[in-house]
Design a protein around this motif. Structure first.
Motif, mmCIF file in Angstrom:
data_model
loop_
_atom_site.group_PDB
_atom_site.id
_atom_site.type_symbol
_atom_site.label_atom_id
_atom_site.label_comp_id
_atom_site.label_asym_id
_atom_site.label_seq_id
_atom_site.Cartn_x
_atom_site.Cartn_y
_atom_site.Cartn_z
ATOM 1 N N THR A 30 -3.580 -6.127 -10.981
ATOM 2 C CA THR A 30 -4.949 -6.409 -9.809
ATOM 3 C C THR A 30 -4.338 -4.967 -8.375
ATOM 4 N N ALA A 31 -4.924 -4.444 -8.333
ATOM 5 C CA ALA A 31 -5.189 -3.636 -7.225
ATOM 6 C C ALA A 31 -6.258 -2.692 -6.601
ATOM 7 N N LYS A 32 -6.094 -1.342 -6.379
ATOM 8 C CA LYS A 32 -7.301 -0.404 -6.058
ATOM 9 C C LYS A 32 -6.850 0.379 -4.953
ATOM 10 N N GLY A 33 -7.842 1.285 -5.477
ATOM 11 C CA GLY A 33 -7.413 2.529 -4.731
ATOM 12 C C GLY A 33 -9.102 3.082 -3.673
ATOM 13 N N SER A 34 -8.317 3.715 -2.686
ATOM 14 C CA SER A 34 -9.171 3.869 -1.902
ATOM 15 C C SER A 34 -10.428 4.944 -2.513
ATOM 16 N N ILE A 35 -9.858 5.764 -3.331
ATOM 17 C CA ILE A 35 -10.985 6.266 -4.009
ATOM 18 C C ILE A 35 -10.910 6.557 -5.725
ATOM 19 N N THR A 36 -11.429 7.103 -6.376
ATOM 20 C CA THR A 36 -11.249 6.254 -7.734
ATOM 21 C C THR A 36 -10.916 7.494 -8.895
ATOM 22 N N THR A 37 -9.944 8.355 -8.091
ATOM 23 C CA THR A 37 -9.520 9.847 -9.106
ATOM 24 C C THR A 37 -7.885 9.706 -8.710
ATOM 25 N N ILE A 38 -7.058 8.025 -8.745
ATOM 26 C CA ILE A 38 -5.995 7.791 -9.089
ATOM 27 C C ILE A 38 -5.878 8.603 -10.111
ATOM 28 N N VAL A 39 -5.103 9.556 -11.057
ATOM 29 C CA VAL A 39 -4.761 10.207 -12.297
ATOM 30 C C VAL A 39 -3.955 9.279 -12.950
ATOM 31 N N VAL A 40 -2.777 8.811 -12.819
ATOM 32 C CA VAL A 40 -2.305 8.289 -13.420
ATOM 33 C C VAL A 40 -1.373 6.955 -12.904
ATOM 34 N N VAL A 81 9.017 -5.520 -13.032
ATOM 35 C CA VAL A 81 8.229 -4.521 -13.830
ATOM 36 C C VAL A 81 7.984 -3.880 -12.485
ATOM 37 N N ARG A 82 7.731 -2.239 -12.873
ATOM 38 C CA ARG A 82 7.742 -1.236 -11.690
ATOM 39 C C ARG A 82 6.661 -0.606 -12.067
ATOM 40 N N ILE A 83 6.628 -0.270 -10.949
ATOM 41 C CA ILE A 83 4.778 0.442 -10.672
ATOM 42 C C ILE A 83 5.158 1.552 -9.666
ATOM 43 N N ILE A 84 4.019 2.908 -11.119
ATOM 44 C CA ILE A 84 4.434 4.086 -10.251
ATOM 45 C C ILE A 84 2.952 5.007 -10.140
ATOM 46 N N VAL A 85 2.518 5.233 -8.873
ATOM 47 C CA VAL A 85 1.289 5.866 -9.329
ATOM 48 C C VAL A 85 1.105 7.348 -8.655
ATOM 49 N N SER A 86 0.217 7.793 -9.669
ATOM 50 C CA SER A 86 0.061 9.849 -8.741
ATOM 51 C C SER A 86 -1.357 9.820 -8.980
ATOM 52 N N ALA A 87 -1.433 10.987 -7.613
ATOM 53 C CA ALA A 87 -2.916 11.467 -6.832
ATOM 54 C C ALA A 87 -3.674 12.079 -7.903
ATOM 55 N N GLY A 88 -4.827 11.942 -7.261
ATOM 56 C CA GLY A 88 -5.502 13.112 -8.431
ATOM 57 C C GLY A 88 -5.588 14.222 -7.310
ATOM 58 N N ASP A 89 -7.148 14.604 -6.742
ATOM 59 C CA ASP A 89 -7.067 15.654 -6.483
ATOM 60 C C ASP A 89 -7.323 15.428 -5.059
ATOM 61 N N ASP A 90 -7.135 14.094 -4.751
ATOM 62 C CA ASP A 90 -7.685 13.981 -3.798
ATOM 63 C C ASP A 90 -6.869 12.919 -2.981
ATOM 64 N N ALA A 91 -6.350 12.867 -1.161
ATOM 65 C CA ALA A 91 -6.034 12.407 -1.040
ATOM 66 C C ALA A 91 -6.408 10.270 -0.657
ATOM 67 N N CYS A 92 -5.580 9.458 -1.120
ATOM 68 C CA CYS A 92 -6.207 8.150 -1.401
ATOM 69 C C CYS A 92 -4.757 7.015 -0.860
ATOM 70 N N THR A 149 0.905 -1.408 0.429
ATOM 71 C CA THR A 149 0.123 -0.154 0.447
ATOM 72 C C THR A 149 0.596 0.849 -0.354
ATOM 73 N N CYS A 150 0.133 2.400 -0.294
ATOM 74 C CA CYS A 150 0.977 3.211 -0.270
ATOM 75 C C CYS A 150 -0.201 4.632 -0.529
ATOM 76 N N ALA A 151 -0.006 5.644 0.743
ATOM 77 C CA ALA A 151 -0.592 6.833 0.588
ATOM 78 C C ALA A 151 -0.461 7.646 -0.002
ATOM 79 N N LEU A 152 -1.358 8.309 -0.843
ATOM 80 C CA LEU A 152 -0.813 10.019 -1.961
ATOM 81 C C LEU A 152 -1.655 10.295 -0.862
ATOM 82 N N VAL A 153 -0.929 11.599 -1.350
ATOM 83 C CA VAL A 153 -1.848 13.324 -0.701
ATOM 84 C C VAL A 153 -1.362 14.608 -1.721
ATOM 85 N N PRO A 154 -1.978 14.426 -2.575
ATOM 86 C CA PRO A 154 -2.566 15.637 -3.786
ATOM 87 C C PRO A 154 -1.706 16.538 -3.624
#
Length: 182
Positions: free
Chosen positions: A74-84, A139-150, A37-42
């Motif tokens: 196979t993954a999930k986000g706490s909200i659906t606004t992950i940008v990329v 494989v390398r995976i990188i995730v960027s947050a949208g406008d909300d913390a997730c 898991t990773c906690a992102l703050v926009p």
């Protein structure tokens, strides 16, 4: 039609200057609903560290031509606004080729497909075949947050290697090899 058995990576690591992945080793195991898991703050810490899933056993694609590769995370986000979210191939832990992007993971663990059966991830067919046969594929995976913390969670990453078998000329069809990098 020949196929490979499912292969699992034996190493998960987190590198880079973004937000650390917690329990990154959970992504280096068979699919089991136990997550890295990773906690992102926009606007503060919007990007994750690299989640590197490596040490996949040798694939041994036959003497045919590798025609493409698909990564399914196979993954999930706490909200659906992950940008990329991006997936990139690794050779001995070093990024090679081009990253492929996917937007907006579901809030339930769902496979997200990166590329398609003809994608070479920016590599030549011969370079991709060498990588697949080397035993150094990852494989390398990188995730960027949208406008909300997730919080984002990764359970597994599967790689399907598509190739033409030399016996295709005698009537057999193309084959796929599936590797799970999780």
């Amino acid at each position: 039609m020949p196929t490979t058995t499912v292969q699992y990576p034996t190493v998960g690591a987190t590198t880079g200057s973004g937000v650390d992945w917690v329990n990154f080793g959970n992504a280096a195991d068979a699919p089991d609903t136990v997550y890295a898991t990773c906690a992102l703050v926009p606007f503060v810490t919007p990007d994750s560290d690299n989640l590197d899933l490596t040490a996949v056993p040798d694939c041994d694609v036959p003497s045919g031509t590798v025609t493409g590769l698909t990564v399914t995370v196979t993954a999930k986000g706490s909200i659906t606004t992950i940008v990329v979210a991006t997936a990139q191939l690794l050779e001995s832990g070093v990024a090679v080729g081009s990253a492929v992007s996917f937007a907006n993971w579901s809030i339930t663990a769902t496979p997200a497909t990166y590329a398609n059966t003809a994608s070479l991830f920016g590599l030549s067919t011969s370079a991709l075949k060498t990588l697949v046969n080397s035993g150094n594929l990852g494989v390398r995976i990188i995730v960027s947050a949208g406008d909300d913390a997730c919080t984002v969670s990764v359970d597994s990453a599967g790689v399907t290697v598509n190739y033409n078998d030399p016996v295709t000329a005698t009537g057999m069809s193309s084959a796929s090899r599936i590797l799970l990098l999780d």
